[in-house]
Each structure stands twice: as C-alpha cells, then as structure tokens.
Design a protein around this motif. Structure first.
Motif, PDB file in Angstrom:
ATOM      1  N   ILE A 136       0.859  -1.178   0.000  1.00 56.74           N
ATOM      2  CA  ILE A 136       0.000   0.000   0.000  1.00 56.74           C
ATOM      3  C   ILE A 136       0.899   1.232   0.000  1.00 56.74           C
ATOM      4  O   ILE A 136       1.878   1.295   0.745  1.00 56.74           O
ATOM      5  CB  ILE A 136      -0.910   0.028   1.241  1.00 56.74           C
ATOM      6  N   THR A 137       0.579   2.204  -0.839  1.00 46.56           N
ATOM      7  CA  THR A 137       1.321   3.460  -0.861  1.00 46.56           C
ATOM      8  C   THR A 137       0.464   4.551  -0.222  1.00 46.56           C
ATOM      9  O   THR A 137      -0.659   4.803  -0.668  1.00 46.56           O
ATOM     10  CB  THR A 137       1.688   3.867  -2.295  1.00 46.56           C
ATOM     11  N   TRP A 138       0.985   5.153   0.827  1.00 54.58           N
ATOM     12  CA  TRP A 138       0.291   6.248   1.504  1.00 54.58           C
ATOM     13  C   TRP A 138       0.847   7.564   0.972  1.00 54.58           C
ATOM     14  O   TRP A 138       1.999   7.895   1.180  1.00 54.58           O
ATOM     15  CB  TRP A 138       0.503   6.132   3.018  1.00 54.58           C
ATOM     16  N   PHE A 139      -0.014   8.318   0.280  1.00 52.22           N
ATOM     17  CA  PHE A 139       0.363   9.627  -0.254  1.00 52.22           C
ATOM     18  C   PHE A 139      -0.066  10.699   0.729  1.00 52.22           C
ATOM     19  O   PHE A 139      -1.238  10.786   1.100  1.00 52.22           O
ATOM     20  CB  PHE A 139      -0.284   9.866  -1.616  1.00 52.22           C
ATOM     21  N   LYS A 140       0.883  11.547   1.123  1.00 57.63           N
ATOM     22  CA  LYS A 140       0.639  12.614   2.094  1.00 57.63           C
ATOM     23  C   LYS A 140       0.553  13.951   1.348  1.00 57.63           C
ATOM     24  O   LYS A 140       1.583  14.508   0.949  1.00 57.63           O
ATOM     25  CB  LYS A 140       1.764  12.651   3.123  1.00 57.63           C
ATOM     26  N   PRO A 141      -0.645  14.482   1.144  1.00 56.87           N
ATOM     27  CA  PRO A 141      -0.767  15.727   0.368  1.00 56.87           C
ATOM     28  C   PRO A 141      -0.143  16.930   1.075  1.00 56.87           C
ATOM     29  O   PRO A 141       0.184  17.928   0.424  1.00 56.87           O
ATOM     30  CB  PRO A 141      -2.285  15.892   0.208  1.00 56.87           C
ATOM     31  N   ASN A 142       0.023  16.843   2.401  1.00 53.74           N
ATOM     32  CA  ASN A 142       0.628  17.942   3.155  1.00 53.74           C
ATOM     33  C   ASN A 142       1.980  17.528   3.734  1.00 53.74           C
ATOM     34  O   ASN A 142       2.343  17.884   4.855  1.00 53.74           O
ATOM     35  CB  ASN A 142      -0.305  18.403   4.272  1.00 53.74           C
ATOM     36  N   ALA A 143       2.744  16.753   2.966  1.00 51.81           N
ATOM     37  CA  ALA A 143       4.035  16.252   3.442  1.00 51.81           C
ATOM     38  C   ALA A 143       5.014  17.389   3.720  1.00 51.81           C
ATOM     39  O   ALA A 143       4.955  18.457   3.095  1.00 51.81           O
ATOM     40  CB  ALA A 143       4.639  15.309   2.404  1.00 51.81           C
ATOM     41  N   GLN A 144       5.928  17.136   4.654  1.00 45.59           N
ATOM     42  CA  GLN A 144       6.973  18.096   4.978  1.00 45.59           C
ATOM     43  C   GLN A 144       7.859  18.338   3.755  1.00 45.59           C
ATOM     44  O   GLN A 144       8.260  17.391   3.084  1.00 45.59           O
ATOM     45  CB  GLN A 144       7.819  17.538   6.127  1.00 45.59           C
ATOM     46  N   PRO A 145       8.210  19.575   3.455  1.00 42.32           N
ATOM     47  CA  PRO A 145       9.095  19.848   2.315  1.00 42.32           C
ATOM     48  C   PRO A 145      10.451  19.166   2.487  1.00 42.32           C
ATOM     49  O   PRO A 145      10.872  18.867   3.609  1.00 42.32           O
ATOM     50  CB  PRO A 145       9.246  21.375   2.337  1.00 42.32           C
TER      51      PRO A 145
END
Length: 273
Positions: A136-145
C-alpha cells in the motif's frame, strides 16, 4: 552464474528463544515495556491474529539533517540509527519473532519508507519465506518539504502486507473486500491512499517523530482484522494502533521501549484519543 537463494528459517534457533516452558500469554490491553524481541520471546506461538507495526526506518543521521533555509535540525533520533548490517539483523530478529507469535495465515502489515522498505520485504519473502501479497502506498498531500533543498519532496510511505505462511500454504487471509469497496466509492479500492499527515489534535498529549494519523490506522485495522481479533504492535510508539483497535472493537497488545512514549500512549488511550 546460478542465483543464490537464502533458505527460509521459519523458527528461531535455540539461542534466539527463551525456554518454551517459561512462555506466558500476552494480556490484551497491555503495553509491555522493553525490547520487542526479548518481550516476544516470552510468549507462546500463534498468540495474535495480526501484527500492524511501524518500526524504525533507519533514516536518522549522526548529526541530524539541517534545513536548507533555517537552523532547524531533524532526523537525529538515536533509536533510528543503525549500520546497514545491524539494521538487516535487527529486522530479521524482530520479524522472526512476529512470524512465530502471529497465527498461521494471519496478516502482517509493516510501515516503511524508501530507507527500509526493501530490507523489510526481502527479509519477509526471502529470509523468512512469507507470502508478500501487496504494498500500500500512503500519499501525504501535506508532506513536509524536502529539508535539503536538493531533492523532490518525499510525499509517500509504504505498508507491506504479508500473509504469515509460505507461498505454497498461504490462504484464507483476512481482508474485508466489501468494506474496501465502500471506502472506494463502490469501486475496488486502489492501493494508493491519499490521507493527510497526523493532525495537531492527535499530538496534543505528546508526539512521536513518525506518528501516523488515526485515520490511516483505522482503515488498516478495519480492512485487515475482524472484531475481537488480537492485534500486536511491537513498536507501539504513542499508541495509534491501539487507539484505532479500541475504536473498532479489536483487542491489542503493544510493546514500547521508550518510557516517554509509553506515558503518552497511556494518556491518549485513557482520553479515548
């Protein structure tokens, strides 16, 4: 040149296990302090229905990493720092015990990033002989730069899903397909999930550097376990797996070596968070 295969060793050696006569059943709803391998060695075989856990990623650096545009330092946790050989052996040891204490055909779901997910997959499949079913790939739309300013922003983490049996004998694993279609809006749920990073409200009692959002763990618990199942999290951290399990009517057992994180987990679980 022939390819060398590592023969699966499905059980610990005599030196790697405590005396079987000393084994005692893990108590649901309990956080066990200490090293996860040492704690798991005191439990009987097939004590759990599933393991959902988030181990160290081995991404910390000796002096940490500095942001390109500030003096902030991150990725400097001592517990997350190994040599490559030590990390491989660490991963082999704890997964070996997980495969022993989870029942046959029970689910094993392990979080990782590109730093460690390939090691985890190799150990599960080629060293321990488990059947890896999916990632499973968890995509974080607000990921840390990206803190170095030299790479794209790392916006994904992964969950390896394995059935606790050999490829030849794996079967009848738990997966709530009907509920997954509900989550997918009536269509098959894809293995790319967009879920925001852990909100501040879930960190109000204290936090962990790699703390996962409850929304993510609730989805995993809901789909890969059944009501009343006993779930092991051998790297409990601040207790997100336990919180999700409690919310969904599952039982849980946690292991955590850091007293500070244990205290946060106890507060969170007492507050229903």
């Amino acid at each position: 040149m022939s390819e060398r295969r590592v023969r699966p060793r499905l059980r610990p050696s005599a030196e790697e296990r405590a005396d079987a006569g000393a084994a005692e059943t893990a108590r649901p709803g309990t956080i066990y302090p200490g090293d996860c391998v040492e704690v798991m060695r005191t439990w009987p075989d097939a004590s759990f229905d599933a393991c959902i856990t988030d181990p160290p990623y081995n991404m910390s650096r000796r002096k940490g990493l500095k942001w390109a545009f500030s003096s902030h330092v991150t990725m400097d946790e001592q517990w997350d720092r190994f040599s490559n050989d030590d990390y491989f052996e660490f991963t082999r040891r704890w997964l070996l015990e997980v495969c022993r204490v989870v029942r046959a055909n029970g689910n094993i779901l392990v979080f990782g990033s590109f730093h460690n997910i390939y090691v985890i997959g190799f150990v599960l499949e080629h060293v321990l002989g488990r059947r890896v079913l999916q990632q499973i790939t968890w995509f974080k739309p607000n990921a840390q730069p990206n803190i170095t300013g030299r790479l794209p922003t790392e916006s994904t983490e992964y969950i390896i899903w394995a059935c606790n049996n050999t490829p030849e004998h794996a079967g009848k694993w738990t997966f709530d397909y009907a509920r997954s279609k509900e989550i997918g809006g009536g269509k098959q749920l894809r293995n790319l999930w967009q879920i925001p990073c852990t909100p501040r409200s879930e960190r109000r009692l204290g936090s962990h550097p790699s703390q996962k959002p409850v929304q993510l763990l609730e989805r995993i618990v809901r789909l890969w376990t059944k009501p009343e199942d006993v779930i092991l999290d051998c790297f409990l951290g601040t207790g997100t797996t336990a919180a999700a399990a409690t919310q969904l009517g599952r039982r849980w057992v946690g292991i955590e070596r850091d007293a500070g994180y244990i205290e946060i987990a106890r507060k969170r679980l007492g507050a229903g968070a």
